[in-house]
Design a protein around this motif. Sequence first.
Motif, PDB file in Angstrom:
ATOM      1  N   ILE A  38      71.194  68.849  12.474  1.00 58.35           N
ATOM      2  CA  ILE A  38      70.945  67.614  12.100  1.00 58.35           C
ATOM      3  C   ILE A  38      69.963  67.556  10.740  1.00 58.35           C
ATOM      4  O   ILE A  38      68.942  67.975  10.804  1.00 58.35           O
ATOM      5  CB  ILE A  38      70.707  66.478  12.979  1.00 58.35           C
ATOM      6  N   SER A  39      70.276  67.004   9.685  1.00 60.59           N
ATOM      7  CA  SER A  39      69.469  67.046   8.357  1.00 60.59           C
ATOM      8  C   SER A  39      69.449  65.858   7.623  1.00 60.59           C
ATOM      9  O   SER A  39      70.398  64.793   7.795  1.00 60.59           O
ATOM     10  CB  SER A  39      70.141  68.139   7.614  1.00 60.59           C
ATOM     11  N   LEU A  40      68.372  65.499   7.056  1.00 64.07           N
ATOM     12  CA  LEU A  40      68.244  64.182   6.137  1.00 64.07           C
ATOM     13  C   LEU A  40      68.789  64.498   4.657  1.00 64.07           C
ATOM     14  O   LEU A  40      68.086  65.444   4.012  1.00 64.07           O
ATOM     15  CB  LEU A  40      66.557  63.844   5.991  1.00 64.07           C
ATOM     16  N   LEU A  41      69.600  63.993   4.142  1.00 64.95           N
ATOM     17  CA  LEU A  41      70.045  64.069   3.065  1.00 64.95           C
ATOM     18  C   LEU A  41      69.882  62.771   2.125  1.00 64.95           C
ATOM     19  O   LEU A  41      70.133  61.450   2.658  1.00 64.95           O
ATOM     20  CB  LEU A  41      71.783  64.047   3.059  1.00 64.95           C
ATOM     21  N   LEU A  51      69.245  64.659  -4.084  1.00 64.47           N
ATOM     22  CA  LEU A  51      67.537  64.759  -4.226  1.00 64.47           C
ATOM     23  C   LEU A  51      66.957  65.673  -3.239  1.00 64.47           C
ATOM     24  O   LEU A  51      65.748  66.175  -3.280  1.00 64.47           O
ATOM     25  CB  LEU A  51      67.256  63.362  -4.470  1.00 64.47           C
ATOM     26  N   LEU A  52      67.582  65.329  -1.964  1.00 66.30           N
ATOM     27  CA  LEU A  52      66.847  65.992  -0.925  1.00 66.30           C
ATOM     28  C   LEU A  52      67.904  66.553   0.361  1.00 66.30           C
ATOM     29  O   LEU A  52      68.661  65.940   0.440  1.00 66.30           O
ATOM     30  CB  LEU A  52      65.876  65.051  -0.306  1.00 66.30           C
ATOM     31  N   GLU A  53      67.490  67.640   0.764  1.00 68.28           N
ATOM     32  CA  GLU A  53      68.443  68.157   2.133  1.00 68.28           C
ATOM     33  C   GLU A  53      67.349  68.933   3.107  1.00 68.28           C
ATOM     34  O   GLU A  53      66.798  70.163   2.638  1.00 68.28           O
ATOM     35  CB  GLU A  53      69.493  69.143   1.385  1.00 68.28           C
ATOM     36  N   SER A  54      67.220  68.124   3.979  1.00 73.20           N
ATOM     37  CA  SER A  54      65.889  68.623   4.858  1.00 73.20           C
ATOM     38  C   SER A  54      66.519  68.781   6.406  1.00 73.20           C
ATOM     39  O   SER A  54      66.652  67.583   6.629  1.00 73.20           O
ATOM     40  CB  SER A  54      64.704  67.767   4.643  1.00 73.20           C
ATOM     41  N   LYS A  55      66.468  69.758   6.939  1.00 73.81           N
ATOM     42  CA  LYS A  55      66.781  69.783   8.401  1.00 73.81           C
ATOM     43  C   LYS A  55      65.603  69.359   9.181  1.00 73.81           C
ATOM     44  O   LYS A  55      64.520  69.539   8.895  1.00 73.81           O
ATOM     45  CB  LYS A  55      67.011  71.287   8.904  1.00 73.81           C
ATOM     46  N   ILE A  56      66.317  68.531  10.104  1.00 74.86           N
ATOM     47  CA  ILE A  56      65.141  67.668  11.212  1.00 74.86           C
ATOM     48  C   ILE A  56      64.644  68.867  12.189  1.00 74.86           C
ATOM     49  O   ILE A  56      65.456  69.463  13.087  1.00 74.86           O
ATOM     50  CB  ILE A  56      65.417  66.758  11.869  1.00 74.86           C
ATOM     51  N   SER A  57      63.268  69.594  11.866  1.00 76.99           N
ATOM     52  CA  SER A  57      63.316  70.625  12.849  1.00 76.99           C
ATOM     53  C   SER A  57      62.585  70.332  13.930  1.00 76.99           C
ATOM     54  O   SER A  57      61.769  69.111  13.953  1.00 76.99           O
ATOM     55  CB  SER A  57      62.271  71.785  11.995  1.00 76.99           C
ATOM     56  N   PRO A  58      62.637  70.825  15.230  1.00 77.01           N
ATOM     57  CA  PRO A  58      62.065  70.471  16.434  1.00 77.01           C
ATOM     58  C   PRO A  58      60.634  70.429  16.554  1.00 77.01           C
ATOM     59  O   PRO A  58      60.054  69.768  17.188  1.00 77.01           O
ATOM     60  CB  PRO A  58      62.639  71.342  17.370  1.00 77.01           C
ATOM     61  N   GLU A  92      65.654  53.150  11.396  1.00 79.53           N
ATOM     62  CA  GLU A  92      66.758  53.516  11.688  1.00 79.53           C
ATOM     63  C   GLU A  92      66.578  55.169  11.517  1.00 79.53           C
ATOM     64  O   GLU A  92      67.118  56.087  12.553  1.00 79.53           O
ATOM     65  CB  GLU A  92      68.009  53.149  10.982  1.00 79.53           C
ATOM     66  N   ILE A  93      65.943  55.637  10.341  1.00 85.35           N
ATOM     67  CA  ILE A  93      66.008  56.908  10.465  1.00 85.35           C
ATOM     68  C   ILE A  93      64.944  57.602  11.303  1.00 85.35           C
ATOM     69  O   ILE A  93      64.860  58.814  11.619  1.00 85.35           O
ATOM     70  CB  ILE A  93      65.484  57.286   8.920  1.00 85.35           C
ATOM     71  N   TRP A  94      63.843  56.726  11.364  1.00 85.20           N
ATOM     72  CA  TRP A  94      62.937  57.194  12.315  1.00 85.20           C
ATOM     73  C   TRP A  94      63.159  57.248  13.700  1.00 85.20           C
ATOM     74  O   TRP A  94      63.129  58.445  14.363  1.00 85.20           O
ATOM     75  CB  TRP A  94      61.480  56.212  12.557  1.00 85.20           C
ATOM     76  N   GLU A  95      64.250  56.588  14.357  1.00 94.52           N
ATOM     77  CA  GLU A  95      64.844  56.713  15.604  1.00 94.52           C
ATOM     78  C   GLU A  95      65.619  58.042  15.633  1.00 94.52           C
ATOM     79  O   GLU A  95      65.608  58.541  16.560  1.00 94.52           O
ATOM     80  CB  GLU A  95      65.758  55.502  15.759  1.00 94.52           C
ATOM     81  N   LYS A  96      66.439  58.446  14.616  1.00 95.25           N
ATOM     82  CA  LYS A  96      67.063  59.427  14.365  1.00 95.25           C
ATOM     83  C   LYS A  96      66.153  60.590  14.713  1.00 95.25           C
ATOM     84  O   LYS A  96      66.749  61.577  15.129  1.00 95.25           O
ATOM     85  CB  LYS A  96      68.102  59.487  13.402  1.00 95.25           C
ATOM     86  N   ILE A  97      65.070  60.767  13.741  1.00 96.46           N
ATOM     87  CA  ILE A  97      64.105  61.747  14.023  1.00 96.46           C
ATOM     88  C   ILE A  97      63.722  62.218  15.255  1.00 96.46           C
ATOM     89  O   ILE A  97      63.694  63.322  15.793  1.00 96.46           O
ATOM     90  CB  ILE A  97      63.122  61.600  12.827  1.00 96.46           C
ATOM     91  N   CYS A  98      63.451  60.962  15.817  1.00 94.12           N
ATOM     92  CA  CYS A  98      62.708  61.187  17.362  1.00 94.12           C
ATOM     93  C   CYS A  98      63.840  61.592  18.368  1.00 94.12           C
ATOM     94  O   CYS A  98      63.580  62.297  19.380  1.00 94.12           O
ATOM     95  CB  CYS A  98      62.301  59.648  17.592  1.00 94.12           C
ATOM     96  N   GLN A  99      65.103  61.119  18.020  1.00 96.13           N
ATOM     97  CA  GLN A  99      66.320  61.470  19.002  1.00 96.13           C
ATOM     98  C   GLN A  99      66.495  62.849  18.922  1.00 96.13           C
ATOM     99  O   GLN A  99      66.505  63.779  19.916  1.00 96.13           O
ATOM    100  CB  GLN A  99      67.435  60.803  18.565  1.00 96.13           C
TER     101      GLN A  99
END
Length: 694
Positions: A38-41, A51-58, A92-99
């Motif tokens: 899962i990544s942030l785009l 502009l940004l493609e960043s994988k949500i690293s554990p 919303e994005i914060w919840e996805k990162i925490c998930q």
Amino acid sequence: MSDTRRRVKVYTLNEDRQWDDRGTGHVSSTFVERLKGISLLVRAESDGSLLLESKISPNTAYQKQQDTLIVWSEADNYDLALSFQEKAGCDEIWEKICQVQGKDPALDITQDPIDESEEERFEEIPETSHLVELPPCELSRLEEIADLVTSVLSSPIRREKLALALMSEGYIKKLLGLFRVCEDLDNREGLHHLYEIVRGVLFLNKAALFEVMFSDDCIMDVVGCLEYDPALVQPKRHREFLTKTAKFKEVIPITDSELRQKIHQTYRVQYIQDIILPTPSVFEENFLSTLTSFIFFNKVEIVSMLQEDEKFLTEVFAQLTDEATEDSKRRELVNFVKEFCAFSQTLQPQNRDAFFKTLANLGILPALEIVMGMDDLQVRAAATDIFSYLVEFSPSMVREFVMQEPQQTDDDVLLINVVIKQMICDSDPELGGAVQLMGLLRTLIDPENMLASTNKTEKTEFLGFFYKYCMHVLTAPLLANTAHDKNSKGLLRNCALRFMRRIIGLKDEYYNRYIIKGNLFEPVINALLDNGTRYNLLNSAIIELFEFIKVEDIKSLIAHIVDNFYKALESIEYVQTFKGLKGRYEQEKDRQSQRLNRYRRDARSLDEDEELWFNDDDDDDDGEAVEKSRMEDDFSDSYGKYMEAKKGMLLLNVSGLKRFTALVGLVDYPDDEDEEEEDEEEEQSPRKRPRLSS
């Protein structure tokens, strides 16, 4: 239309620990096959580019700040931030990162990067509580609280737990209440402990704590705590400065209470960071990164709110340019505009472009003409800073404005001439203002930054304007300084020669034509002849100048020099420079002659072909003769028309060649008697005599 909840600005932290704006777009979280997770785009709202493609690293530590910011480190010394337009989108994005990381969204940080030794140390300690246990907020426990706050700073995990404890129990406001009690009792020991506590809480680097500490009802007590540094004999008086000395002046009344509060808060927090807090040690330099971000994003918000208030800005510039405005009021206005421009540097590029265009439309450049001519040194300094922002943003915009001025005003008050006069008359012994203005002037007249302009004639038009309306102002002090000083004339002569050499070194035909038109070689050659056989700096510099022209084969200058001055120079034989110039001249003359001969040869070849055609097949029969006669008549008519057209083209080519050679300074030598007579007259020209006259 995209959901505004997901609208974000992307920022990266540069080497100077300042946030750079990378653009505005819309963020989403999705699985990226290439990254296997899962990544942030973030895709740009302007063109959809990534502009940004960043994988949500554990293992990455993400922080949520000020309800609308998410900050994290992608790699060593590479920090990223997403600034959301709306709190809901950030949540919303914060919840996805925490998930993805399996964390509680109620936390403002998912985890802190710690070294292996610290991990092992904490694994040995059983987890007894999610939060640090705080002592009761009492006067008698202040020393204990100070020791606790100081002790956790070396541990990322314990910093996080302490921050949560401070926020969950409303502890900050209780501590500030104790501060007021200690100050009433003049309890210096307690005040010293509170200094350590508040300083340590700031070093926890948590945006949620800053929101409480920098609120209207808390910030002055925070400043008060920081006055009682145990290392000082007497406390500082920061609150007195902020409330009495530093006066907030509304140059135009601000009706938006939220905007006014944000301006107050930003100024005070900036004061805490720059003035009150000591310079952090190498171990503490990252403790205040969130404080820097807090100030940065406050400035972005202030500029955006002001820019959206069209009525406010219109009134500012109306008063700034009004002749009836008092000097003191105008001083306040120009200082405000300066700070406004400084804050605008936090905007993203497209918004910054719109900002400066708004200022231009409101009349910032005519206003600068007024304020830069004022006697007040502070006003002139602020106006120079504003002018610097404008030139840095768009030199072309400034050039376009100044070229329109001669139609509306006298030469003396042209903006460029005002800049030149301020540069010349700078009263600063170290010439700080003069150096700044000199750099701005150089940017404006530098041809190199005119080349990419959409207006292809900008270079010619602006330089023509500058020489016509401004050059005499720039050179006036030089001429005045040497007009009556015989001892300085030799020095000025060498400087003038060096200046001319620099211009010729550009190898720009625009300057070459200007030199030829003004006959500027005449004083140079007179100086060489007057110098005689003396071998000195002047002699060497002049010889080097002509040698450069010869080696670089600058044809227009070579033709001009040989045509007009060779008679005076041919007797100089201790160097071969001038004979070399004559050789270059003759070579170019031969090339031109060969080109003309080629045109004539092409015309003669047509005559020979015609002769061969008419002499061919004389023994054909009568029928063929009749047909041939008819064909000859037709061809004769066609060929006659063709030859007339061909001769016309030849004349046009020769005429065009003459015009071309005249344009670039080359010499045409057609075989006619008129020009021979002109040559004879030129041999008697005073310009060819050994001593040249002006």
